[in-house]
Design a protein around this motif. Structure first.
Motif, PDB file in Angstrom:
ATOM      1  N   PHE A 281       6.905  -5.833  35.862  1.00  0.00           N
ATOM      2  CA  PHE A 281       8.373  -5.344  35.223  1.00  0.00           C
ATOM      3  C   PHE A 281       8.326  -3.733  35.952  1.00  0.00           C
ATOM      4  CE2 PHE A 281      11.439  -2.869  32.563  1.00  0.00           C
ATOM      5  CZ  PHE A 281      12.365  -3.826  32.990  1.00  0.00           C
ATOM      6  N   LEU A 282       9.099  -3.000  36.829  1.00  0.00           N
ATOM      7  CA  LEU A 282       9.303  -2.064  37.880  1.00  0.00           C
ATOM      8  C   LEU A 282       9.876  -0.790  36.928  1.00  0.00           C
ATOM      9  CD1 LEU A 282       8.396  -2.798  41.105  1.00  0.00           C
ATOM     10  CD2 LEU A 282       6.754  -2.461  38.951  1.00  0.00           C
ATOM     11  N   ASN A 283      11.481  -1.541  36.371  1.00  0.00           N
ATOM     12  CA  ASN A 283      12.416  -0.586  36.108  1.00  0.00           C
ATOM     13  C   ASN A 283      13.124  -1.736  35.086  1.00  0.00           C
ATOM     14  OD1 ASN A 283      13.343   1.719  36.299  1.00  0.00           O
ATOM     15  ND2 ASN A 283      14.940   0.870  37.424  1.00  0.00           N
ATOM     16  N   GLY A 284      14.333  -0.889  34.707  1.00  0.00           N
ATOM     17  CA  GLY A 284      14.819  -1.574  33.209  1.00  0.00           C
ATOM     18  C   GLY A 284      15.037  -1.206  31.968  1.00  0.00           C
ATOM     19  N   ASN A 285      15.359  -2.467  31.139  1.00  0.00           N
ATOM     20  CA  ASN A 285      14.575  -2.555  29.309  1.00  0.00           C
ATOM     21  C   ASN A 285      15.903  -3.528  29.323  1.00  0.00           C
ATOM     22  OD1 ASN A 285      14.773  -0.714  27.131  1.00  0.00           O
ATOM     23  ND2 ASN A 285      17.132  -1.070  26.872  1.00  0.00           N
TER      24      ASN A 285
ATOM     25  N   TYR B 283       8.816 -10.036  23.777  1.00  0.00           N
ATOM     26  CA  TYR B 283       8.134  -9.228  24.164  1.00  0.00           C
ATOM     27  C   TYR B 283       8.833  -7.785  24.576  1.00  0.00           C
ATOM     28  CZ  TYR B 283       4.066 -12.094  24.153  1.00  0.00           C
ATOM     29  OH  TYR B 283       2.529 -12.847  23.831  1.00  0.00           O
ATOM     30  N   HIS B 284       8.924  -7.200  24.239  1.00  0.00           N
ATOM     31  CA  HIS B 284       9.839  -5.833  24.739  1.00  0.00           C
ATOM     32  C   HIS B 284       9.131  -5.529  25.606  1.00  0.00           C
ATOM     33  CE1 HIS B 284      12.822  -2.740  25.141  1.00  0.00           C
ATOM     34  NE2 HIS B 284      12.026  -2.026  24.625  1.00  0.00           N
ATOM     35  N   ILE B 285      10.161  -5.195  27.396  1.00  0.00           N
ATOM     36  CA  ILE B 285       9.633  -4.690  28.248  1.00  0.00           C
ATOM     37  C   ILE B 285       9.573  -3.743  28.820  1.00  0.00           C
ATOM     38  CG2 ILE B 285       8.358  -7.297  29.274  1.00  0.00           C
ATOM     39  CD1 ILE B 285      10.604  -7.116  30.808  1.00  0.00           C
ATOM     40  N   ASN B 286       9.363  -2.377  29.399  1.00  0.00           N
ATOM     41  CA  ASN B 286       8.975  -1.753  30.544  1.00  0.00           C
ATOM     42  C   ASN B 286       8.006  -1.419  31.275  1.00  0.00           C
ATOM     43  OD1 ASN B 286       6.868  -0.947  28.820  1.00  0.00           O
ATOM     44  ND2 ASN B 286       7.265   0.136  27.150  1.00  0.00           N
ATOM     45  N   ARG B 287       8.122  -0.233  32.185  1.00  0.00           N
ATOM     46  CA  ARG B 287       7.219  -0.183  33.460  1.00  0.00           C
ATOM     47  C   ARG B 287       5.663   0.000  33.664  1.00  0.00           C
ATOM     48  NH1 ARG B 287       7.881   1.687  38.712  1.00  0.00           N
ATOM     49  NH2 ARG B 287       6.238   2.571  39.502  1.00  0.00           N
ATOM     50  N   GLY B 288       5.266  -1.243  34.109  1.00  0.00           N
ATOM     51  CA  GLY B 288       3.747  -1.507  34.134  1.00  0.00           C
ATOM     52  C   GLY B 288       3.371  -2.714  32.994  1.00  0.00           C
ATOM     53  N   SER B 289       4.580  -3.183  32.344  1.00  0.00           N
ATOM     54  CA  SER B 289       4.500  -4.512  31.624  1.00  0.00           C
ATOM     55  C   SER B 289       4.530  -5.505  32.875  1.00  0.00           C
ATOM     56  CB  SER B 289       5.962  -4.897  30.939  1.00  0.00           C
ATOM     57  OG  SER B 289       5.981  -4.204  29.711  1.00  0.00           O
ATOM     58  N   LEU B 290       3.033  -6.059  32.488  1.00  0.00           N
ATOM     59  CA  LEU B 290       2.816  -7.294  33.060  1.00  0.00           C
ATOM     60  C   LEU B 290       3.026  -8.626  32.466  1.00  0.00           C
ATOM     61  CD1 LEU B 290       1.811  -8.820  35.626  1.00  0.00           C
ATOM     62  CD2 LEU B 290      -0.462  -8.201  35.014  1.00  0.00           C
TER      63      LEU B 290
ATOM     64  N   ARG C 147      11.281  -6.118  40.056  1.00  0.00           N
ATOM     65  CA  ARG C 147       9.936  -6.630  39.225  1.00  0.00           C
ATOM     66  C   ARG C 147       9.255  -7.129  40.818  1.00  0.00           C
ATOM     67  NH1 ARG C 147      15.170  -8.578  39.084  1.00  0.00           N
ATOM     68  NH2 ARG C 147      14.976 -10.996  38.850  1.00  0.00           N
ATOM     69  N   VAL C 148       7.893  -7.342  40.630  1.00  0.00           N
ATOM     70  CA  VAL C 148       7.770  -7.900  41.340  1.00  0.00           C
ATOM     71  C   VAL C 148       7.333  -9.636  40.760  1.00  0.00           C
ATOM     72  CG1 VAL C 148       5.257  -7.714  43.137  1.00  0.00           C
ATOM     73  CG2 VAL C 148       6.486  -6.161  42.799  1.00  0.00           C
ATOM     74  N   ALA C 149       7.529 -10.312  41.460  1.00  0.00           N
ATOM     75  CA  ALA C 149       7.175 -12.074  41.065  1.00  0.00           C
ATOM     76  C   ALA C 149       5.747 -12.450  41.712  1.00  0.00           C
ATOM     77  CB  ALA C 149       8.069 -12.967  41.054  1.00  0.00           C
ATOM     78  N   THR C 150       4.861 -13.185  41.826  1.00  0.00           N
ATOM     79  CA  THR C 150       3.942 -13.686  42.648  1.00  0.00           C
ATOM     80  C   THR C 150       3.589 -14.817  41.842  1.00  0.00           C
ATOM     81  OG1 THR C 150       3.237 -11.336  42.819  1.00  0.00           O
ATOM     82  CG2 THR C 150       1.504 -13.667  43.481  1.00  0.00           C
TER      83      THR C 150
ATOM     84  N   LEU D 240       1.551 -10.912  27.715  1.00  0.00           N
ATOM     85  CA  LEU D 240       2.039  -9.583  27.595  1.00  0.00           C
ATOM     86  C   LEU D 240       0.448  -8.538  28.150  1.00  0.00           C
ATOM     87  CD1 LEU D 240       4.126  -7.384  28.457  1.00  0.00           C
ATOM     88  CD2 LEU D 240       4.389  -7.207  26.240  1.00  0.00           C
ATOM     89  N   LEU D 241       0.690  -8.037  29.307  1.00  0.00           N
ATOM     90  CA  LEU D 241      -0.480  -6.585  29.123  1.00  0.00           C
ATOM     91  C   LEU D 241       0.746  -5.588  29.694  1.00  0.00           C
ATOM     92  CD1 LEU D 241      -2.652  -8.705  31.799  1.00  0.00           C
ATOM     93  CD2 LEU D 241      -3.460  -8.506  29.004  1.00  0.00           C
ATOM     94  N   SER D 242       0.071  -4.577  29.040  1.00  0.00           N
ATOM     95  CA  SER D 242       1.075  -2.578  29.774  1.00  0.00           C
ATOM     96  C   SER D 242      -0.408  -2.399  30.019  1.00  0.00           C
ATOM     97  CB  SER D 242       0.471  -2.076  28.541  1.00  0.00           C
ATOM     98  OG  SER D 242       1.761  -2.867  27.675  1.00  0.00           O
TER      99      SER D 242
END
Length: 284
Positions: free
Chosen positions: A44-48, A58-65, A86-89, A120-122
């Motif tokens: 996750f790179l941007n958004g809310n 899970y609440h996600i923010n920049r750097g959430s993987l 976001r970047v999805a692989t 979730l990893l931060s």
């Protein structure tokens, strides 16, 4: 330094092994519960907003993987005015397994945990920058047709997985956000009684609510109908049985489906192929 594509949706892939893409979506963004036949890393790179995986939120923010295996149903609920970036692989677990060793299981962060837990990893700043640099180099290799591009792409994905697993094993679990009480209670009941006959009336009796009200509130909170949620959970369970070498009949009966023809039709609808073909292709 990672420089994402400027396209609204840019997908780069190496057929049936690695698919990786940068995505930018306008707000709001709300997806239905779904699952993949691949394993997924979602950075996750941007958004809310929130991401729902199985019975967790899970609440996600920049750097959430987010680390998601092929049996975990999930959906996004992104709110606010900021674009969802976001970047999805996605990658084949059987293909990447060959790079693991007895000392370094590259799939442990996907497989050595209960479903819907520790997803979730931060990432801290250093880990995030390292991840983005590797993703950028992987995308460049995947988009190339030069000799060795596939080997280079694989090597960058392996390095990403080493980074992710080191972070997974060295950091504490990120606590989930509580689900709305009603949907959380219903999901817990369905998970425990998945192989039994489950009806809306029976669920309504369990929580002492009117069936129509329960159906409406569950869809409002979960983003899908009760029937859709139950079917997805049963298809996920059937996929696991087929990978274990069970026959189509055993997978049908063992996942809570009681009608063989309906099982074949429903499984193909959600996976794209019949269960027999799925089992032959994915048996471990």
């Amino acid at each position: 330094m990672y420089r994402p594509q400027t396209d609204h949706y840019k997908q780069i892939h190496f057929p049936e092994t690695i698919r990786s893409h940068y995505m930018l979506s306008a707000q709001p963004f709300n997806s239905s519960y779904h699952m993949h036949d691949s394993y997924e890393l979602l950075l996750f790179l941007n958004g809310n907003g929130d991401y729902y995986i199985e019975h967790r939120r899970y609440h996600i923010n920049r750097g959430s993987l987010l680390v998601i295996n092929s049996n975990e149903i999930h959906r996004a609920d992104i709110t606010g005015e900021a674009p969802y970036e976001r970047v999805a692989t996605h990658f084949s677990p059987d293909w990447i397994r060959r790079f693991s060793t007895p000392y370094s299981d590259l799939l442990s962060c996907f497989e050595k945990r209960p479903a819907g837990e520790r997803n979730l990893l931060s990432l801290d700043h250093a880990a995030l920058e390292q991840y983005l640099a590797l993703a950028d180099r992987m995308h460049t290799a995947l988009a190339s047709d030069h000799f060795g591009h596939d080997v280079l792409a694989a090597s960058f994905l392996v390095q990403i997985l080493v980074l992710v697993n080191n972070f997974f094993h060295s950091h504490k679990e990120q606590p989930p956000v509580p689900l709305p009480p009603l949907s959380g209670q219903i999901m817990g009941y369905i998970n425990k009684h998945l192989l039994e006959s489950i009806t809306v009336r029976g669920l309504a009796d369990h929580v002492h609510l009117d069936p129509s009200y329960l159906s409406r509130k569950f869809k409002e909170q979960a983003g899908c109908s009760l029937r859709e949620y139950i079917i997805l959970k049963r298809v996920a369970f059937a996929k696991d049985l087929l990978r274990q070498g069970k026959s189509v009949t055993e997978a049908c009966q063992g996942s809570g489906f009681h009608d063989y023809a309906n099982f074949i039709r429903t499984f193909k609808k959600h996976t794209g192929i019949p269960p027999g073909q799925y089992g032959r292709r994915n048996q471990t």
